[in-house]
Motif scaffolding. Structure first.
Motif, PDB file in Angstrom:
ATOM      1  N   GLN B 121      12.686  43.823 -38.920  1.00  0.00           N
ATOM      2  CA  GLN B 121      14.168  44.144 -38.784  1.00  0.00           C
ATOM      3  C   GLN B 121      14.646  44.562 -37.341  1.00  0.00           C
ATOM      4  O   GLN B 121      14.023  45.186 -36.760  1.00  0.00           O
ATOM      5  N   LYS B 122      16.002  44.197 -37.059  1.00  0.00           N
ATOM      6  CA  LYS B 122      16.283  44.931 -35.592  1.00  0.00           C
ATOM      7  C   LYS B 122      16.026  46.152 -35.396  1.00  0.00           C
ATOM      8  O   LYS B 122      15.468  46.606 -34.362  1.00  0.00           O
ATOM      9  N   SER B 123      16.368  47.052 -36.337  1.00  0.00           N
ATOM     10  CA  SER B 123      15.943  48.702 -36.134  1.00  0.00           C
ATOM     11  C   SER B 123      14.574  48.830 -36.182  1.00  0.00           C
ATOM     12  O   SER B 123      14.316  50.096 -35.622  1.00  0.00           O
ATOM     13  N   LEU B 125      12.549  46.975 -34.433  1.00  0.00           N
ATOM     14  CA  LEU B 125      12.062  46.145 -33.297  1.00  0.00           C
ATOM     15  C   LEU B 125      10.980  46.764 -32.685  1.00  0.00           C
ATOM     16  O   LEU B 125      10.198  46.593 -31.956  1.00  0.00           O
ATOM     17  N   THR B 136      10.402  45.255 -25.440  1.00  0.00           N
ATOM     18  CA  THR B 136      11.553  44.914 -25.975  1.00  0.00           C
ATOM     19  C   THR B 136      12.620  45.750 -25.195  1.00  0.00           C
ATOM     20  O   THR B 136      12.366  46.701 -24.736  1.00  0.00           O
ATOM     21  N   SER B 139      16.753  50.177 -27.223  1.00  0.00           N
ATOM     22  CA  SER B 139      17.817  49.896 -28.256  1.00  0.00           C
ATOM     23  C   SER B 139      17.765  51.480 -29.076  1.00  0.00           C
ATOM     24  O   SER B 139      16.931  52.225 -29.165  1.00  0.00           O
ATOM     25  N   LYS B 162      25.105  45.443 -32.025  1.00  0.00           N
ATOM     26  CA  LYS B 162      24.597  44.159 -32.854  1.00  0.00           C
ATOM     27  C   LYS B 162      24.705  44.854 -34.235  1.00  0.00           C
ATOM     28  O   LYS B 162      24.354  45.975 -34.583  1.00  0.00           O
ATOM     29  N   GLN B 195      21.963  48.088 -27.726  1.00  0.00           N
ATOM     30  CA  GLN B 195      20.736  47.377 -26.834  1.00  0.00           C
ATOM     31  C   GLN B 195      21.067  47.324 -25.463  1.00  0.00           C
ATOM     32  O   GLN B 195      22.169  46.879 -25.416  1.00  0.00           O
ATOM     33  N   GLU B 277      14.810  39.384 -30.966  1.00  0.00           N
ATOM     34  CA  GLU B 277      14.944  39.345 -32.271  1.00  0.00           C
ATOM     35  C   GLU B 277      13.875  38.659 -32.884  1.00  0.00           C
ATOM     36  O   GLU B 277      13.125  37.512 -32.319  1.00  0.00           O
TER      37      GLU B 277
END
Lengths: 88, 352
Positions: B121-123, B125, B136, B139, B162, B195, B277
């Motif tokens: 999940q993006k959160s 990452l 990465t 963020s 995002k 991010q 992502e």
């Protein structure tokens, strides 16, 4: 000069080149094609200058200046290491 | 005859992967029947004559699992299918919940584990990237305006805003940040991700994981053309060991099963690849590697039919794709059939 990246460069006789590690393509003029060939042979800058003056109607200072510009372009595109990284 | 149901058949603006998946499958399997599952009668791929044999409307996953399952049961009663390949992000969580129920009905899917889905999940990452040794961009997860303003102050402008599933916008000012924050919160809910903006070229990796940490299919491209929505409308196969190592490290760590797309950006100063992502499905360019001998959708069928997938030979540089749109001529009566009855046998030989 350290030319591992140049050795991987795929280039046809017309100077269209493809770097498989980045996916970038380049157009190289006929003199550039010849210089890249000499670099792959292992020539250093002095030898490159000597060959340029021998093959083309150009004096040594002009050849040296143009060569520096060309090597700089190769470095900026990641095809030759930056000067401080150059392994001779 | 193998019957495969595939979703995501729109290939217009912002194309979905389903059409490419079907084209790849048809390259390898001659005896194949495709059930197209669509959310909208204007999903363009169904109007091509080489994609679906029969098409059914299905409800959005947000309608509820019962509605989805009920519709799939109805469809299976009309046109039995053995394999389902969901190709849209929002479908994967629903299919994970339904996979055992569907398996009991004889419908197989190749999906990642729930743990791998949660970790990508993006959160989550940053934690995943740290665990894999893959950088990465910095963020922050934010849920309210004060949190967003504080995080933006810390990260600096420009930055990306995002949504949790879809959409990303580059913003340079506080008003732009707030505009997109409210819009994304309204559309998708939180958390919203802010991010750090890395400047450089974008790279994508498409892979199929075997679930044991190996990639049976693996192709890396540099985006050559990026649309106004940030989509790759052209890409060239390349092979940089640094990018390959990063992609394989993620697949190994997650023990990824099934298809995925890993999105990276290469910082133009340092040359470092940053993970942006992980999408838990094939990308829209899925058919391109298949045309050069690296057919990843076929691996899915291999795994589901034979219980194993043989790793493909490396995807060799030397080819690129360019997305090309065409206008399809369609009969209004066909659209009417699908609109009225929710199903349409595109090929006369297949009963609906």
């Amino acid at each position: 000069m350290y030319t591992a990246k140049l050795r991987d460069l795929l280039m046809n006789e017309n100077g269209f080149a493809f770097d498989p590690s980045t996916g970038y393509t380049y157009n190289v003029n006929p003199v550039g094609v010849e210089v890249i060939g000499w670099l792959k042979e292992g020539c250093d800058e002095a030898e490159l200058t000597r060959r340029l003056t021998a093959e083309y109607d150009v004096d040594a200072p002009t050849a040296q200046r143009d060569l520096e510009a060309f090597l700089g372009a190769l470095q900026r595109n990641g095809l030759l290491p930056q000067r401080e990284e150059v392994l001779v | 005859m193998i019957t495969v149901a595939v979703t995501g058949l729109h290939a217009g603006e912002n194309p979905q992967p389903g059409v490419g998946v079907v084209r790849s499958l048809r390259r390898r399997f001659a005896d194949l029947r495709i059930v197209g599952l669509v959310y909208d009668v204007l999903e363009s791929g169904i109007y091509r004559d080489d994609i679906a044999d029969v098409v059914y409307n299905i409800p959005y996953p947000s309608t509820g699992l019962e509605a989805v399952l009920g519709r799939l049961d109805y469809i299976r009663a009309r046109t039995p299918f053995d394999i389902l390949i969901p190709t849209l992000d929002a479908e994967i969580p629903a299919m994970l919940k339904l996979q055992h129920v569907l398996a009991a009905r004889g419908v197989r899917m190749l999906l990642p584990s729930p743990e791998a889905m949660a970790a990508r999940q993006k959160s989550e990452l940053p934690a995943l990237a740290t665990a894999c040794g893959v950088p990465t961009p910095k963020s922050r997860k934010v849920l309210d305006v004060p949190g967003a303003l504080a995080a933006a102050e810390e990260l600096g402008y420009p930055l990306f805003v995002k949504g949790p599933y879809y959409e990303a916008y580059k913003v340079e000012t506080v008003p732009a940040l707030l505009e997109h924050f409210y819009a994304l919160m309204g559309r998708w809910g939180g958390p919203i991700i802010l991010q750090e903006a890395i400047v450089g070229q974008e790279f994508n990796v498409m892979a199929v994981g075997d679930g044991d940490g190996n990639a049976a299919g693996f192709c890396t491209i540099r985006k050559m053309i990026v649309s106004s929505q940030g989509k790759g409308y052209g890409g060239i196969v390349m092979r940089d060991p640094a990018l390959t190592d990063a992609g394989l490290a993620l697949i190994r760590h997650l023990k990824w099963r099934g298809p995925c797309e890993l999105e990276f950006i290469q910082d133009e100063g340092s040359g470092t690849y940053y993970l942006l992502e992980i999408n838990p499905r094939f990308p829209a360019w899925v058919d391109f590697p298949s045309t050069i001998g690296h057919n990843m959708p076929a691996l899915i069928l291999d795994a589901l039919l034979d219980g194993r997938m043989t790793p493909l030979a490396p995807c060799e540089p030397g080819y690129f794709y360019i997305r090309h749109t065409e206008d399809l001529t369609c009969r209004v009566t066909d659209m009417g059939q699908l609109t009225t009855f929710g199903e349409w046998a595109c090929r006369a030989t297949v009963p609906a």
